[in-house]
Design an enzyme around this catalytic site. Sequence first.
Site, PDB file in Angstrom:
ATOM      1  N   ASP A   1       0.866  -1.177   0.000  1.00  0.00           N
ATOM      2  CA  ASP A   1       0.000   0.000   0.000  1.00  0.00           C
ATOM      3  C   ASP A   1       0.905   1.230   0.000  1.00  0.00           C
ATOM      4  O   ASP A   1       2.071   1.168   0.381  1.00  0.00           O
ATOM      5  CB  ASP A   1      -0.948  -0.020   1.206  1.00  0.00           C
TER       6      ASP A   1
ATOM      7  N   HIS B   1      -5.194 -20.437  12.664  1.00  0.00           N
ATOM      8  CA  HIS B   1      -6.537 -20.912  12.317  1.00  0.00           C
ATOM      9  C   HIS B   1      -7.321 -19.859  11.508  1.00  0.00           C
ATOM     10  O   HIS B   1      -7.957 -20.198  10.502  1.00  0.00           O
ATOM     11  CB  HIS B   1      -7.346 -21.298  13.562  1.00  0.00           C
TER      12      HIS B   1
ATOM     13  N   CYS C   1      -6.702 -26.832  14.830  1.00  0.00           N
ATOM     14  CA  CYS C   1      -7.901 -27.638  15.093  1.00  0.00           C
ATOM     15  C   CYS C   1      -7.606 -29.132  15.153  1.00  0.00           C
ATOM     16  O   CYS C   1      -8.298 -29.881  15.837  1.00  0.00           O
ATOM     17  CB  CYS C   1      -8.982 -27.327  14.061  1.00  0.00           C
TER      18      CYS C   1
ATOM     19  N   CYS D   1     -12.748 -27.985  10.708  1.00  0.00           N
ATOM     20  CA  CYS D   1     -11.525 -27.383  10.162  1.00  0.00           C
ATOM     21  C   CYS D   1     -10.372 -28.365  10.293  1.00  0.00           C
ATOM     22  O   CYS D   1     -10.202 -28.995  11.333  1.00  0.00           O
ATOM     23  CB  CYS D   1     -11.210 -26.107  10.935  1.00  0.00           C
TER      24      CYS D   1
ATOM     25  N   CYS E   1      -7.093 -27.486  10.019  1.00  0.00           N
ATOM     26  CA  CYS E   1      -5.826 -26.760  10.201  1.00  0.00           C
ATOM     27  C   CYS E   1      -5.028 -27.372  11.362  1.00  0.00           C
ATOM     28  O   CYS E   1      -5.560 -28.154  12.154  1.00  0.00           O
ATOM     29  CB  CYS E   1      -6.079 -25.267  10.436  1.00  0.00           C
TER      30      CYS E   1
ATOM     31  N   ASP F   1      -7.678  -7.500   1.102  1.00  0.00           N
ATOM     32  CA  ASP F   1      -6.738  -7.618   2.216  1.00  0.00           C
ATOM     33  C   ASP F   1      -7.450  -7.094   3.440  1.00  0.00           C
ATOM     34  O   ASP F   1      -8.376  -6.294   3.323  1.00  0.00           O
ATOM     35  CB  ASP F   1      -5.489  -6.754   2.002  1.00  0.00           C
TER      36      ASP F   1
END
Length: 376
Positions: free
Chosen positions: A93, A339, A313, A308, A310, A270
């Site tokens: 940015d 997560h 998890c 989930c 991940c 974003d």
Amino acid sequence: MAIRYEHIKTCKQTGARIGKLHTPHGTIDTPIFMPVGTLATVKTMTPEELADIGSQIILSNTYHLWLRPGSDIIREAGGLHKFMNWDKPILTDSGGFQVFSLSDRRKIEEEGVHFRSHLDGSKLFLSPEKAMDIQHDLGSDIMMAFDECPPFPAEKKYVKDSIERTTRWAERCLTHHVKEGHDRNQALFGIVQGGEYSDLRAQSAKDLVAMDFPGYSIGGLSVGEPKPIMYRMLEETVPFLPEDKPRYLMGVGSPDALIEGVIRGIDMFDCVLPTRIARNGTTMTSKGRVVVKNKKFERDFTPLDPGCDCYTCRNYTKAYLRHLFKTDEILGLRLTTYHNLYFLLKLMEDIRTAILNDQLMDFKEAFFESYGLNVE
Ligand code: PRF
Ligand code: ZN
């Protein structure tokens, strides 16, 4: 041309699109969510972990890196990719928005913005040319023009003057960028502004499109306006943007707004939301938000989100996460951040699959049914 947008398919149910964006550091699938690494780090995550959960591109900030460590140091390190050990695409940015959101005393002039550092109060000046020079030092794949993001609400007259200046600044950015010879390696996006005013959004978009940027950002949204206004502004801006260039909605990352944005033709997003809320113990799950510190999880030995897969998890319980947050243990911040990013990146992947199958409307309804409609 530093980047190229390749259109893959448009969803028959919604008009949303999937594509590929080819950049100097590799190709990304769109629509995409970009984790935010303001200070050359996505807080708590190593670049290897980011790649493991499917991050294809990250965002970083001109303003913060200019102050610390200084863009000269990053240039000497060989650019931001080398400095932070991330070899996939980076978008930066321009600093415009950060100056407006972080600094209380500022003076906008045609030449640029005078303001005070949010760190030590020292006097600073940022201009379109300066914002280009810093981003050239950083070596990002995609750079942003220097813009003004008016507050919400703002008088129409103020916003009109503001978009006209933002357009003049965009022209100066482009001229300087090309003159310095960086346009072959770094793509510069123009930023559409215009507050909540449809005609100003249209004017801003048309003026920028006439300059033929390789991509377009939509700024000045998610700054406190009600979500229906944001969605209407997207509907009234996107039709003015070229089909063969990427469209990036700046600073938006709640699950509902990602889905609604994609349906309205957005390719890139974003937001600090997933990483910021993770660090105060708030997580996004398939059943909505879960605040891990909650007393009711004291003896809850089930994962954060049973649906989930991940790392967090698969290996930890809510009771353990709650304990880490109650005792201020650093691992807690890492596990919830991991997560939340995994959750949003998976959501974007599911959105791309739904578009591919012409089922994004069905996906949206099923997602909201489970996540809850009154979100973020
Ligand atoms: N301009 C820039 N960066 C931004 C914004 C903007 O308007 C926003 C608004 N949501 C987030 N980040 N340059
Ligand atoms: Zn998880």
